[in-house]
Every structure is written in structure tokens, then in C-alpha cells.
Design an enzyme around this catalytic site. Structure first.
Site, PDB file in Angstrom:
ATOM      1  N   ASP A   1       0.803  -1.254  -0.105  1.00 16.06           N
ATOM      2  CA  ASP A   1      -0.013  -0.060   0.006  1.00 16.06           C
ATOM      3  C   ASP A   1       0.910   1.384   0.010  1.00 16.06           C
ATOM      4  O   ASP A   1       0.368   2.300   0.623  1.00 16.06           O
ATOM      5  CB  ASP A   1      -0.944  -0.110   1.464  1.00 16.06           C
ATOM      6  CG  ASP A   1      -0.321  -0.156   2.652  1.00 16.06           C
ATOM      7  OD1 ASP A   1       1.126  -0.168   2.441  1.00 16.06           O
ATOM      8  OD2 ASP A   1      -0.804  -0.079   3.428  1.00 16.06           O
TER       9      ASP A   1
ATOM     10  N   CYS B   1       4.770  -0.074   2.615  1.00 18.51           N
ATOM     11  CA  CYS B   1       5.262  -1.613   3.210  1.00 18.51           C
ATOM     12  C   CYS B   1       6.415  -1.517   4.150  1.00 18.51           C
ATOM     13  O   CYS B   1       6.717  -2.335   5.054  1.00 18.51           O
ATOM     14  CB  CYS B   1       5.308  -2.539   2.217  1.00 18.51           C
ATOM     15  SG  CYS B   1       6.526  -1.729   0.874  1.00 18.51           S
TER      16      CYS B   1
ATOM     17  N   ILE C   1      10.390  -3.652  -5.086  1.00 20.42           N
ATOM     18  CA  ILE C   1       9.408  -2.676  -4.850  1.00 20.42           C
ATOM     19  C   ILE C   1       8.899  -2.955  -3.384  1.00 20.42           C
ATOM     20  O   ILE C   1       7.850  -2.140  -3.070  1.00 20.42           O
ATOM     21  CB  ILE C   1       8.591  -2.821  -5.929  1.00 20.42           C
ATOM     22  CG1 ILE C   1       7.660  -4.180  -6.146  1.00 20.42           C
ATOM     23  CG2 ILE C   1       9.030  -2.357  -7.278  1.00 20.42           C
ATOM     24  CD1 ILE C   1       6.372  -3.962  -7.273  1.00 20.42           C
ATOM     25  N   HIS C   2       8.955  -4.090  -2.843  1.00 16.95           N
ATOM     26  CA  HIS C   2       8.071  -4.337  -1.973  1.00 16.95           C
ATOM     27  C   HIS C   2       8.961  -5.010  -0.391  1.00 16.95           C
ATOM     28  O   HIS C   2       9.806  -5.738  -0.774  1.00 16.95           O
ATOM     29  CB  HIS C   2       6.990  -5.413  -2.041  1.00 16.95           C
ATOM     30  CG  HIS C   2       6.092  -5.883  -0.817  1.00 16.95           C
ATOM     31  ND1 HIS C   2       5.045  -4.852  -0.437  1.00 16.95           N
ATOM     32  CD2 HIS C   2       6.107  -6.911  -0.001  1.00 16.95           C
ATOM     33  CE1 HIS C   2       4.247  -5.365   0.515  1.00 16.95           C
ATOM     34  NE2 HIS C   2       5.052  -6.621   1.115  1.00 16.95           N
TER      35      HIS C   2
ATOM     36  N   HIS D   1       4.881  14.686 -10.882  1.00 13.08           N
ATOM     37  CA  HIS D   1       4.099  13.343 -10.342  1.00 13.08           C
ATOM     38  C   HIS D   1       4.761  12.403  -9.713  1.00 13.08           C
ATOM     39  O   HIS D   1       5.770  11.781 -10.297  1.00 13.08           O
ATOM     40  CB  HIS D   1       3.320  12.816 -11.718  1.00 13.08           C
ATOM     41  CG  HIS D   1       2.565  13.911 -12.482  1.00 13.08           C
ATOM     42  ND1 HIS D   1       2.317  13.581 -13.804  1.00 13.08           N
ATOM     43  CD2 HIS D   1       2.034  14.862 -12.269  1.00 13.08           C
ATOM     44  CE1 HIS D   1       1.489  14.675 -14.183  1.00 13.08           C
ATOM     45  NE2 HIS D   1       1.698  15.556 -13.356  1.00 13.08           N
TER      46      HIS D   1
END
Length: 343
Positions: free
Chosen positions: A152, A155, A261-262, A337
Site C-alpha cells: 500500500d 510496506c 518494490i516491496h 507526479h
């Protein structure tokens, strides 16, 4: 859990907190509040006919049956045939109560256990050998595992909270941890300069408070200092461990696993259901680092990682397609962004 941090349920500093840890508090953040000492990992060796071995995952709370299970797997001597001697001159331990904890036996960290086979008892089945121990012995060994936390954008914070709090999964902690990091960074603009942060101190503090930004090395370093523990991150793509706070002299160590990424937390699970999982390790427990690398290597062989230089992203604001973290970083710099999703 980690106890000495002040100001909130897990350590948010009070108003005016400088970001530095007072020298007088060093060493208190890694143990429970109050007078009871932290249950640290023991360093115990056993000497048997086949040589000397280091035993894993022992503490004062370990039950005798777990110790005997490890010894059986290493030496091939079944628990019912073991004689365990300790001290000088060596004296036999009373093995009659297999549910007794090591803290209630005359054993302490640093001891050498001498293990012999009791020839007066029936010999173990021939199937019981050092390299072919029965399944109940293999299952008796503690195992390092990962605990999945939500993907989310927070992490990292959920994972750090999980390990320093001794296994508490609470994704709602993330906003508080983000504010903690922002307050520490804002308190020292010289240390946390634009050269370090990649943006101005003020911009970084605004950025890290947002719930759509990811934490990384800077945030791990800050949390390592705040909690006074070494945070080890094992990378499943490169099968390496990055150790934050390695040279700070901390006595505690926690571990995360990272797939590109996690982040997920790592914990040591014990076969005894009454023994809670262990998330805080001694900084001298290098066995847990070996186990973490084994987990990472297994994940790499199963390709359970994301190559951050090649994975496909989409900007969730303008829908532009991007490849890899470099393009995502450039796009964020040009447009402002920062909300990306993996395609």
C-alpha cells in the site's frame, strides 16, 4: 518490543524532540520497559563425536525438547539416548522434564555442551542418522520466514513497525512513522541537506508525510538510529544484505526482505506453539543472516523479485507509460507526479 522510545505508543517523539538519541538513553531502546531484561539469543555450542557445532535460535525461553531436537538433527543421537554434560568438571543435565526452559537449567550463553550417546538405553533406529533425521526432528528446528504486509506504498513502515514491536502487524502505524521521520529530518537541516535528500529539507518533509510515497534507504537509516538497532535488508534480486547501523555498536538486529518494490518483515518461528515468533535478534547472531540469504536465494531462483531497472510502470496521474525506476524518477522530477503503479 522496543521499549525506551518516548512520546507515543511506538516511539513518536514529543514536541521539541531534536532527532538525536541522548547518550544516557543508549541501550534502553532495544529492550522492554521496566526491569526485566530482553530475552536475547544465546550462543551455545555442542561437542559430540562428529565435531563441534553451533546451536541456533536458543534463549532462556527455549524448551529442553527443542534443544534436544537440534542436537539430534546435528549428531544423529535420538533425544532418548542423549547424555548432555555442561560445566567444569562436566556434570550431566537432568533431562527428565523435556518441557523445562533452558533458563531453569544450569546452562548459560557461551557454554559448551558435551553430548554423548547413553549406551545403557536402546539404540535409535538405523534410519536415524545425522543426514537422515526423522521428520519430527527436522520440524523441531526454528525456521526463518517472511510475513506478508499490505502493498500500500507504506510496506517499509509497516514492516519496520512489525519487527521492532515484536511481531505486531499494524498498517495504521504508517502515518505516525512518516511524521516521525519528517520531524527528525526537519530538526537537522544541516545533516539532512538537499544533497542527501535529493530535494530541499522542507520539500522532503512534505513528501514523506504523503501516503503515496515509498520509503527506502534514507528512511531505514533514520529508523535504525531512532530505534537504536541494526536494520538488515536482504535483497532477493542480488542476494545481498544491506546493513543499516552496522557500525553503530547496537546490540539488537531486525531483518526485512526486499524484492525490488516491496518490503516484508522476517521472523524466526519455533515449533513449540507456546513460543512466540522472534523478530528481534542479537547483533552477534550471524546465523540469522545466513538464513536470510538462503531465503533470498530461494526467492531469486523462483524469480520472486522485481527488476526495478526493467519493470513497467504507469503514472497514475497522467497515465504515461514508463520503464524502470530511472524513467520514473525523471518523470517525477519533470512533472512533479509521484504516484506510479506497476503494469
Amino acid at each position: 518490543m522496543f521499549g525506551g522510545a518516548k512520546g507515543g505508543h511506538f516511539g513518536v517523539p514529543p514536541a521539541g524532540y531534536s532527532g538525536a538519541v541522548p547518550q544516557s538513553e543508549a541501550g534502553t531502546k532495544a529492550g522492554p520497559a521496566g526491569g526485566r531484561p530482553a530475552d536475547t539469543m544465546w550462543r551455545v555450542r555442542c561437542k559430540a563425536k562428529g565435531g563441534t557445532h553451533l546451536l541456533q535460535g536458543l534463549s532462556s525461553r527455549t524448551r529442553l525438547r527443542e534443544l534436544q531436537g537440534q542436537i539430534a538433527a546435528i549428531t544423529g543421537i535420538a533425544p532418548g539416548s542423549q547424555r548432555i554434560l555442561v560445566g567444569y568438571p562436566p556434570e550431566c543435565l537432568d533431562l527428565s522434564d523435556r518441557d523445562i526452559t533452558l533458563g531453569d537449567l544450569p546452562i548459560q550463553s557461551g557454554d559448551m555442551l558435551i553430548v554423548e550417546e547413553d549406551q545403557t538405553r536402546p539404540k535409535a533406529s538405523p534410519a536415524f542418522s545425522k543426514y537422515g533425521a526423522p521428520s519430527y526432528v527436522r520440524e523441531a528446528l526454528p525456521v526463518l520466514t517472511r510475513t506478508a504486509v499490505p502493498a500500500d506504498n507504506s510496506c517499509l513502515f509497516t514492516s519496520v513497525y512489525y519487527v521492532v514491536e515484536g511481531g505486531v502487524l499494524n498498517p495504521a502505524c504508517a502515518p505516525e512513522m512518516r511524521r516521525l521521520i519528517a520531524q527528525i529530518v526537519a530538526s537537522d537541516p544541516v545533516l539532512y541537506s538537499e544533497a542527501i535528500l535529493g530535494k530541499t529539507n522542507e520539500d522532503y518533509c512534505d513528501w514523506i508525510r504523503r501516503d503515496d510515497t515509498w520509503g527506502g534507504a534514507i528512511e531505514i537509516s533514520i529508523l535504525s538510529k531512532f530505534y537504536q538497532c541494526e536494520i538488515c535488508v536482504v535483497d532477493t534480486q542480488t542476494v545481498r544484505i544491506d546493513r543499516f547501523g552496522e557500525d553503530a555498536g547496537y546490540t539488537k538486529r531486525v531483518l526485512l526482505i526486499y524484492d525490488g518494490i516491496h518490503y516484508d518483515p522476517l521472523q524466526r518461528n519455533f515449533p513449540d506453539p507456546d513460543t512466540p515468533p522472534l523478530t528481534i535478534f542479537s547483533s552477534n547472531d550471524d546465523i540469522v543472516l545466513v538464513q536470510a540469504l538462503e531465503l533470498a536465494d530461494e526467492a531469486r531462483r523462483k524469480r520472486q523479485f522485481t527488476d526495478v531497472n526493467r519493470f513497467t510502470l504507469r503514472c497514475m496521474i497522467c497515465q504515461k507509460g514508463l520503464t524502470g525506476q530511472a524513467e520514473a524518477r525523471d518523470h517525477a522530477r519533470e512533472t512533479g507526479h509521484t504516484n506510479f503503479g506497476e503494469v
